[in-house]
Design a protein around this motif. Structure first.
Motif, PDB file in Angstrom:
ATOM      1  N   ILE A  70       0.845  -1.190   0.000  1.00  0.00           N
ATOM      2  CA  ILE A  70       0.000   0.000   0.000  1.00  0.00           C
ATOM      3  C   ILE A  70       0.882   1.242   0.000  1.00  0.00           C
ATOM      4  N   TYR A  71       0.707   2.081  -1.019  1.00  0.00           N
ATOM      5  CA  TYR A  71       1.482   3.316  -1.155  1.00  0.00           C
ATOM      6  C   TYR A  71       0.563   4.521  -0.945  1.00  0.00           C
ATOM      7  N   GLY A  72       1.174   5.671  -0.764  1.00  0.00           N
ATOM      8  CA  GLY A  72       0.382   6.882  -0.609  1.00  0.00           C
ATOM      9  C   GLY A  72       1.097   8.102  -1.141  1.00  0.00           C
ATOM     10  N   THR A  73       0.312   9.054  -1.655  1.00  0.00           N
ATOM     11  CA  THR A  73       0.840  10.369  -2.002  1.00  0.00           C
ATOM     12  C   THR A  73      -0.053  11.415  -1.346  1.00  0.00           C
ATOM     13  N   GLY A  74       0.526  12.541  -1.020  1.00  0.00           N
ATOM     14  CA  GLY A  74      -0.222  13.620  -0.399  1.00  0.00           C
ATOM     15  C   GLY A  74       0.685  14.827  -0.244  1.00  0.00           C
ATOM     16  N   ILE A  75       0.137  15.906   0.261  1.00  0.00           N
ATOM     17  CA  ILE A  75       0.917  17.132   0.377  1.00  0.00           C
ATOM     18  C   ILE A  75       1.654  17.228   1.704  1.00  0.00           C
ATOM     19  N   ASN A  76       0.948  16.895   2.810  1.00  0.00           N
ATOM     20  CA  ASN A  76       1.533  17.109   4.135  1.00  0.00           C
ATOM     21  C   ASN A  76       2.343  15.883   4.573  1.00  0.00           C
ATOM     22  N   ARG A  77       3.629  16.077   4.728  1.00  0.00           N
ATOM     23  CA  ARG A  77       4.521  14.963   5.045  1.00  0.00           C
ATOM     24  C   ARG A  77       4.232  14.363   6.426  1.00  0.00           C
ATOM     25  N   LEU A  78       3.919  15.208   7.413  1.00  0.00           N
ATOM     26  CA  LEU A  78       3.658  14.689   8.756  1.00  0.00           C
ATOM     27  C   LEU A  78       2.411  13.815   8.771  1.00  0.00           C
ATOM     28  N   GLU A  79       1.359  14.243   8.076  1.00  0.00           N
ATOM     29  CA  GLU A  79       0.147  13.425   8.009  1.00  0.00           C
ATOM     30  C   GLU A  79       0.463  12.057   7.411  1.00  0.00           C
ATOM     31  N   LEU A  80       1.256  12.031   6.356  1.00  0.00           N
ATOM     32  CA  LEU A  80       1.607  10.771   5.705  1.00  0.00           C
ATOM     33  C   LEU A  80       2.459   9.891   6.622  1.00  0.00           C
ATOM     34  N   GLN A  81       3.334  10.500   7.391  1.00  0.00           N
ATOM     35  CA  GLN A  81       4.159   9.742   8.334  1.00  0.00           C
ATOM     36  C   GLN A  81       3.309   9.025   9.372  1.00  0.00           C
ATOM     37  N   LEU A  82       2.174   9.611   9.733  1.00  0.00           N
ATOM     38  CA  LEU A  82       1.308   9.028  10.756  1.00  0.00           C
ATOM     39  C   LEU A  82       0.369   7.966  10.198  1.00  0.00           C
ATOM     40  N   ASN A  83       0.352   7.790   8.897  1.00  0.00           N
ATOM     41  CA  ASN A  83      -0.525   6.792   8.277  1.00  0.00           C
ATOM     42  C   ASN A  83       0.141   5.418   8.358  1.00  0.00           C
ATOM     43  N   ASP A  84      -0.324   4.578   9.292  1.00  0.00           N
ATOM     44  CA  ASP A  84       0.317   3.287   9.523  1.00  0.00           C
ATOM     45  C   ASP A  84      -0.139   2.206   8.545  1.00  0.00           C
ATOM     46  N   GLN A  85      -0.960   2.565   7.559  1.00  0.00           N
ATOM     47  CA  GLN A  85      -1.387   1.569   6.572  1.00  0.00           C
ATOM     48  C   GLN A  85      -0.565   1.621   5.288  1.00  0.00           C
ATOM     49  N   LEU A  86       0.306   2.603   5.173  1.00  0.00           N
ATOM     50  CA  LEU A  86       1.123   2.742   3.956  1.00  0.00           C
ATOM     51  C   LEU A  86       2.373   1.873   4.070  1.00  0.00           C
ATOM     52  N   THR A  87       2.206   0.581   3.815  1.00  0.00           N
ATOM     53  CA  THR A  87       3.314  -0.365   3.977  1.00  0.00           C
ATOM     54  C   THR A  87       4.426  -0.146   2.962  1.00  0.00           C
ATOM     55  N   GLY A  88       4.095   0.485   1.831  1.00  0.00           N
ATOM     56  CA  GLY A  88       5.100   0.743   0.806  1.00  0.00           C
ATOM     57  C   GLY A  88       5.680   2.142   0.880  1.00  0.00           C
ATOM     58  N   GLY A  89       5.307   2.866   1.939  1.00  0.00           N
ATOM     59  CA  GLY A  89       5.815   4.214   2.093  1.00  0.00           C
ATOM     60  C   GLY A  89       4.966   5.237   1.352  1.00  0.00           C
ATOM     61  N   TYR A  90       5.460   6.452   1.304  1.00  0.00           N
ATOM     62  CA  TYR A  90       4.708   7.551   0.713  1.00  0.00           C
ATOM     63  C   TYR A  90       5.639   8.483  -0.042  1.00  0.00           C
ATOM     64  N   VAL A  91       5.049   9.293  -0.898  1.00  0.00           N
ATOM     65  CA  VAL A  91       5.767  10.358  -1.595  1.00  0.00           C
ATOM     66  C   VAL A  91       4.960  11.635  -1.396  1.00  0.00           C
ATOM     67  N   ALA A  92       5.565  12.634  -0.767  1.00  0.00           N
ATOM     68  CA  ALA A  92       4.901  13.923  -0.577  1.00  0.00           C
ATOM     69  C   ALA A  92       4.960  14.694  -1.892  1.00  0.00           C
ATOM     70  N   THR A  93       3.804  14.923  -2.495  1.00  0.00           N
ATOM     71  CA  THR A  93       3.762  15.598  -3.784  1.00  0.00           C
ATOM     72  C   THR A  93       2.457  16.362  -3.929  1.00  0.00           C
ATOM     73  N   ASP A  94       2.505  17.464  -4.653  1.00  0.00           N
ATOM     74  CA  ASP A  94       1.344  18.305  -4.893  1.00  0.00           C
ATOM     75  C   ASP A  94       0.882  18.079  -6.331  1.00  0.00           C
ATOM     76  N   LEU A  95      -0.226  17.359  -6.498  1.00  0.00           N
ATOM     77  CA  LEU A  95      -0.710  17.043  -7.836  1.00  0.00           C
ATOM     78  C   LEU A  95      -1.245  18.264  -8.564  1.00  0.00           C
ATOM     79  N   ASN A  96      -1.522  19.346  -7.851  1.00  0.00           N
ATOM     80  CA  ASN A  96      -1.932  20.574  -8.526  1.00  0.00           C
ATOM     81  C   ASN A  96      -0.736  21.310  -9.110  1.00  0.00           C
ATOM     82  N   ALA A  97       0.415  21.123  -8.496  1.00  0.00           N
ATOM     83  CA  ALA A  97       1.636  21.739  -9.027  1.00  0.00           C
ATOM     84  C   ALA A  97       2.190  20.917 -10.186  1.00  0.00           C
ATOM     85  N   GLU A  98       2.097  19.591 -10.064  1.00  0.00           N
ATOM     86  CA  GLU A  98       2.575  18.688 -11.122  1.00  0.00           C
ATOM     87  C   GLU A  98       1.747  17.402 -11.074  1.00  0.00           C
TER      88      GLU A  98
END
Length: 242
Positions: free
Chosen positions: A115-143
């Protein structure tokens, strides 16, 4: 909320549940709807459909972690139940526009592939314990690009966020690119939103719905008033009415 001992912010009470507890308390009937299947070659939208009241960089708006639920408990339970019933075990999943919780059943990390995740706020993503594959902090409105390989995922989820994307078509094209043949995208939506950040198309449709609802309510009120008047006339004409 604030931890009284550490004086640090902590997430709201966890209400995402496993299907054997919270979700099983409720029955959520599913009503099929007919979606448009044939789209014109050119999308039927205007540039102003994607305008926002606050067009500033989203990274500033979301810089402060929002460790809360944006939908109520019944909505969370319904979404959790839907995921449980519609995502096969062993699936590789991506949660876009993710946060500190993804609303998956609690046993998904053990049952799914990765399970992967993308989102803007890095701290929120760090607290998501279901992202077993980690996360990438990214703004889809910027790119509007997803940092994943072609045909590498089985399911992509997006919870109460599609109305904030100013490049939704490009983002969904990216979703299509990273999905394997037969994969699915699950988009859930609410009538709640940040009015300064939602796109004009969504707000205008919401206002139209509100207007129609008010018209319906006004019609119902008129019918009730007419019925009350008829009842008064009936009482007047029949003085022995009890």
């Amino acid at each position: 909320t604030i931890d009284p001992k550490t004086k640090m912010a902590q997430p709201a009470r966890r209400i995402t549940s496993d299907p054997s507890s919270l979700s099983s308390k409720y029955d959520f009937p599913v009503t099929p709807i007919q979606l448009t299947k044939q789209w014109p070659e050119q999308p039927p939208f205007q540039p102003e459909d994607f305008d926002r009241v606050d067009p500033s960089n989203d990274s500033r708006f979301y810089s402060i972690p929002k460790l809360v639920y944006h939908i109520d408990e019944l909505a969370v339970a319904s979404l959790t139940q839907y995921y449980n019933n519609n995502i096969p075990d062993g699936s590789d999943i991506l949660d876009i526009c993710s946060s500190w919780v993804s609303h998956y059943p609690l046993d998904f990390p053990a049952r799914m592939g990765t399970i992967y995740g993308t989102g803007i706020n890095r701290l929120e993503l760090q607290l998501n314990d279901q992202l077993t594959g980690g996360y990438v902090a990214t703004d889809l409105n910027a790119e509007p690009k997803l940092p994943y390989n072609d045909a590498s995922l089985d399911v992509v989820t997006c919870v109460v966020s599609i109305d904030y994307l100013i490049h939704p078509i490009e983002t969904l094209q990216e979703v299509h690119r990273v999905l394997r043949p037969g994969g699915k995208v699950i988009i859930s939506q609410s009538n709640r939103y940040f009015p300064t950040k939602a796109i004009a198309m969504w707000i205008n449709n919401k206002n139209d719905d509100d207007t129609n609802n008010k018209r319906t309510m006004n019609d119902q009120q008129k019918q009730q008033q007419q019925q009350q008047q008829r009842q008064r006339y009936s009482i007047y004409e029949n003085p022995h009415h009890e």
